[in-house]
Write a protein that holds these residues in place. Structure first.
Motif, PDB file in Angstrom:
ATOM      1  N   ASN A 346      52.729  10.446 -24.105  1.00  0.00           N
ATOM      2  CA  ASN A 346      52.359   9.441 -25.095  1.00  0.00           C
ATOM      3  C   ASN A 346      52.434   9.962 -26.517  1.00  0.00           C
ATOM      4  OD1 ASN A 346      52.036   7.415 -23.217  1.00  0.00           O
ATOM      5  ND2 ASN A 346      49.991   8.146 -22.682  1.00  0.00           N
ATOM      6  N   THR A 347      52.070  11.217 -26.729  1.00  0.00           N
ATOM      7  CA  THR A 347      52.256  11.814 -28.060  1.00  0.00           C
ATOM      8  C   THR A 347      53.736  11.830 -28.416  1.00  0.00           C
ATOM      9  OG1 THR A 347      50.296  13.210 -27.924  1.00  0.00           O
ATOM     10  CG2 THR A 347      52.039  13.949 -29.399  1.00  0.00           C
ATOM     11  N   LEU A 348      54.539  12.296 -27.467  1.00  0.00           N
ATOM     12  CA  LEU A 348      55.970  12.424 -27.714  1.00  0.00           C
ATOM     13  C   LEU A 348      56.622  11.082 -28.034  1.00  0.00           C
ATOM     14  CD1 LEU A 348      58.415  14.743 -26.756  1.00  0.00           C
ATOM     15  CD2 LEU A 348      58.878  12.739 -25.366  1.00  0.00           C
ATOM     16  N   LEU A 349      56.356  10.074 -27.197  1.00  0.00           N
ATOM     17  CA  LEU A 349      57.026   8.782 -27.354  1.00  0.00           C
ATOM     18  C   LEU A 349      56.572   8.074 -28.632  1.00  0.00           C
ATOM     19  CD1 LEU A 349      56.764   7.685 -23.620  1.00  0.00           C
ATOM     20  CD2 LEU A 349      58.785   8.607 -24.772  1.00  0.00           C
ATOM     21  N   ASN A 350      55.295   8.170 -28.951  1.00  0.00           N
ATOM     22  CA  ASN A 350      54.815   7.538 -30.185  1.00  0.00           C
ATOM     23  C   ASN A 350      55.353   8.247 -31.417  1.00  0.00           C
ATOM     24  OD1 ASN A 350      52.880   5.164 -29.845  1.00  0.00           O
ATOM     25  ND2 ASN A 350      52.163   6.580 -28.271  1.00  0.00           N
ATOM     26  N   TYR A 351      55.335   9.566 -31.405  1.00  0.00           N
ATOM     27  CA  TYR A 351      55.831  10.320 -32.560  1.00  0.00           C
ATOM     28  C   TYR A 351      57.328  10.072 -32.774  1.00  0.00           C
ATOM     29  CZ  TYR A 351      57.471  14.289 -35.312  1.00  0.00           C
ATOM     30  OH  TYR A 351      58.103  15.068 -36.252  1.00  0.00           O
ATOM     31  N   CYS A 352      58.084  10.021 -31.681  1.00  0.00           N
ATOM     32  CA  CYS A 352      59.531   9.842 -31.811  1.00  0.00           C
ATOM     33  C   CYS A 352      59.928   8.367 -31.930  1.00  0.00           C
ATOM     34  CB  CYS A 352      60.249  10.480 -30.627  1.00  0.00           C
ATOM     35  SG  CYS A 352      60.049  12.273 -30.589  1.00  0.00           S
ATOM     36  N   GLY A 353      59.000   7.434 -31.722  1.00  0.00           N
ATOM     37  CA  GLY A 353      59.332   6.015 -31.804  1.00  0.00           C
ATOM     38  C   GLY A 353      60.207   5.550 -30.648  1.00  0.00           C
ATOM     39  N   ILE A 354      59.920   6.061 -29.452  1.00  0.00           N
ATOM     40  CA  ILE A 354      60.705   5.687 -28.263  1.00  0.00           C
ATOM     41  C   ILE A 354      59.953   4.612 -27.490  1.00  0.00           C
ATOM     42  CG2 ILE A 354      61.597   6.530 -26.043  1.00  0.00           C
ATOM     43  CD1 ILE A 354      61.833   9.309 -27.493  1.00  0.00           C
ATOM     44  N   ARG A 355      60.546   3.410 -27.408  1.00  0.00           N
ATOM     45  CA  ARG A 355      59.918   2.306 -26.684  1.00  0.00           C
ATOM     46  C   ARG A 355      60.893   1.819 -25.605  1.00  0.00           C
ATOM     47  NH1 ARG A 355      58.728   2.167 -32.037  1.00  0.00           N
ATOM     48  NH2 ARG A 355      56.537   2.521 -32.483  1.00  0.00           N
ATOM     49  N   THR A 356      60.724   0.575 -25.155  1.00  0.00           N
ATOM     50  CA  THR A 356      61.600   0.120 -24.059  1.00  0.00           C
ATOM     51  C   THR A 356      63.062  -0.007 -24.509  1.00  0.00           C
ATOM     52  OG1 THR A 356      60.882  -2.112 -24.584  1.00  0.00           O
ATOM     53  CG2 THR A 356      59.854  -1.082 -22.680  1.00  0.00           C
ATOM     54  N   ASP A 357      63.306   0.089 -25.815  1.00  0.00           N
ATOM     55  CA  ASP A 357      64.701   0.094 -26.269  1.00  0.00           C
ATOM     56  C   ASP A 357      65.443   1.341 -25.792  1.00  0.00           C
ATOM     57  OD1 ASP A 357      63.014   1.590 -27.882  1.00  0.00           O
ATOM     58  OD2 ASP A 357      63.736   0.766 -29.784  1.00  0.00           O
ATOM     59  N   PHE A 358      64.676   2.431 -25.560  1.00  0.00           N
ATOM     60  CA  PHE A 358      65.297   3.665 -25.045  1.00  0.00           C
ATOM     61  C   PHE A 358      64.930   3.921 -23.582  1.00  0.00           C
ATOM     62  CE2 PHE A 358      65.216   4.805 -29.649  1.00  0.00           C
ATOM     63  CZ  PHE A 358      66.578   5.030 -29.798  1.00  0.00           C
ATOM     64  N   LEU A 359      63.671   3.657 -23.252  1.00  0.00           N
ATOM     65  CA  LEU A 359      63.154   3.993 -21.930  1.00  0.00           C
ATOM     66  C   LEU A 359      62.724   2.701 -21.243  1.00  0.00           C
ATOM     67  CD1 LEU A 359      62.905   6.949 -21.065  1.00  0.00           C
ATOM     68  CD2 LEU A 359      60.472   6.852 -21.580  1.00  0.00           C
ATOM     69  N   GLU A 360      63.492   2.272 -20.227  1.00  0.00           N
ATOM     70  CA  GLU A 360      63.255   0.963 -19.613  1.00  0.00           C
ATOM     71  C   GLU A 360      61.864   0.870 -18.965  1.00  0.00           C
ATOM     72  OE1 GLU A 360      66.800  -0.804 -17.649  1.00  0.00           O
ATOM     73  OE2 GLU A 360      65.418  -1.074 -15.957  1.00  0.00           O
ATOM     74  N   PHE A 361      61.480   1.952 -18.293  1.00  0.00           N
ATOM     75  CA  PHE A 361      60.164   2.003 -17.635  1.00  0.00           C
ATOM     76  C   PHE A 361      59.879   3.458 -17.320  1.00  0.00           C
ATOM     77  CE2 PHE A 361      63.370   1.692 -14.330  1.00  0.00           C
ATOM     78  CZ  PHE A 361      62.972   2.631 -13.390  1.00  0.00           C
TER      79      PHE A 361
END
Ligand SMILES: [Zn+2]
Length: 431
Positions: A346-361
């Motif tokens: 969660n730290t990684l994805l929030n900091y990098c701005g990775i949402r379902t546009d990059f990671l489907e699930f």
């Protein structure tokens, strides 16, 4: 319930006043905190998984701005949310990781032999979670007591026969234990020191509850590894401090406890296990491993401020590399899924701005998380069976510290040509 919320808001306001007035002070030595270690921006609490009903509600975000103390070099995060709020209902059950259970069982064999523990001894674990570790002492007939503030995980421990005190540990709890005749031959604290809001109270409590000839062992991720291997995703609101040997040694010395031995262990991306005794107990000499590690840290510059302030640029570069890789894959219309829903993800994805546009699930083995969404990024969390159904082209391993175990568990994904990605130190596709 409403009471708790009011309290949190008040504490939050107090925290904000603190930081704008730059009067935040070191958790340990109280020197003013003026230097940034790394600023990961605003992030939600990493264990607050979102339900479907909460998806279109407001979600609190707090700063992940890590500072370093100029006097004792303790790397630390200002506390924005009370520990009560974070830990009373905790989603992390230690027993969901096989390798962590193996590690714990090996430790129990080692330490009960080394100390000669038996039916007359008492092993106490601080933050005993669901009894994942103490259960192995119980198997050997060694009496145990867990101390664990999260009611839901403590309940699971009790069901395993691990007697558990549902409390936060500190001087007060330690005095109550002594009054109940529960002084410890061994105090264990695994990955708890970083989560302690008042470190002086916690360490003081260990001194109180430890028998004169007893020892305490504590494990925590090693700051040197965090820095050398860009493990910035192990930074989250629940982790208030990040330790080197030279700093942790000072903290325990201030409370009459001597760090007399140390093991370097592979858990959580590289941890150390420190051994402590009372300063009066001279029967245990300082091991050469302590001297050697202290020298290595000094050689790595951990006693100089610029070593710490240089870290941030390395983190930004790691983010750029991960985004570059994911942008390339998504342009080629590849399906990318996550594996795991750990706090560090969660730290990684929030900091990098990775949402379902990059990671489907993403998928996780913990049923508590199924049907929920990752905080902030709102990526859905499914059971692991979703992987063979959807057959993603790439699987991003969020708990990278368990990557060998995960690649083994998902060996079947190679059949459709899936590849694995690890995000740090620098994003790469595994062969
Ligand atoms: Zn300090």
């Amino acid at each position: 319930m409403s009471n708790t919320l009011v309290m949190d808001e008040r504490e939050l306001k107090a925290g904000q006043t603190n930081s704008t007035a730059t009067t935040a002070r070191c958790l340990f030595c109280k020197a003013p905190l003026r230097h940034t270690f790394v600023d990961l921006g605003m992030s939600p609490l990493c264990e607050s998984y979102v339900t479907r009903e909460q998806l279109n509600k407001m979600e609190p975000f707090y700063p992940l701005h890590v500072k370093v103390c100029e006097k004792c070099f303790l790397v630390q995060l200002e506390q924005y949310v009370s520990a009560e709020h974070i830990f009373t209902e905790y989603a992390y059950f230690s027993s969901f990781s096989e390798s962590w259970l193996r590690h714990s069982s090996n430790y129990v064999d080692m330490i009960s032999g080394r100390l000669g523990l038996g039916s007359q001894s008492l092993a106490v674990e601080l933050a005993s979670n669901d009894g994942y570790l103490l259960q192995y002492f119980v198997d050997k007939g060694i009496p145990v007591l867990g101390v664990e503030p999260a009611v839901n995980v403590a309940k699971v421990a009790e069901q395993k026969g691990v007697s558990t005190l549902v409390k936060f540990f500190g001087c007060q709890t330690a005095l109550e234990m002594v009054a109940n005749g529960q002084m410890a031959d061994l105090v264990v604290g695994n990955n708890v020191l970083a989560q302690v809001p008042d470190i002086n109270d916690f360490v003081g409590g260990i001194r109180v509850v430890l028998k004169p000839g007893g020892i305490a062992t504590l494990e925590f991720p090693h700051l040197v590894r965090l820095m050398q291997e860009n493990q910035y995703d192990t930074i989250y609101h629940e982790h208030f401090s990040y330790f080197s040997l030279i700093t942790v040694e000072k903290i325990f010395a201030a409370h009459g406890l001597v760090l007399f031995d140390v093991d370097e262990i592979p858990t959580h991306g590289g941890s150390i296990r420190i051994y402590l005794r009372h300063v009066e107990d001279i029967s245990k000499p300082i091991a050469p491993a302590v001297v050697a590690l202290r020298e290595r840290e000094l050689k790595a510059g951990l006693d100089r401020m610029n070593t710490y302030t240089n870290f941030a640029e390395q983190v930004i570069e790691s983010k750029r590399a991960l985004l570059e890789l994911l942008i390339g894959l998504r342009r080629e219309r590849k399906v990318v899924a996550g594996y795991g829903a750990p706090g560090k993800g969660n730290t990684l994805l929030n900091y990098c701005g990775i949402r379902t546009d990059f990671l489907e699930f993403t998928v996780d083995r913990n049923p508590y998380k199924h049907g929920r969404f990752l905080p902030g990024t709102h990526i859905p969390i499914h059971p692991v069976e979703r992987i063979p159904e959807r057959k993603p082209d790439y699987i991003l391993i969020l708990p990278w510290n368990l990557k060998d175990e995960i690649v083994r568990q998902l060996a079947y994904a190679r059949e459709w040509g899936a590849k694995f990605i690890v995000p740090v130190p620098v994003a790469r596709i595994l062969d």
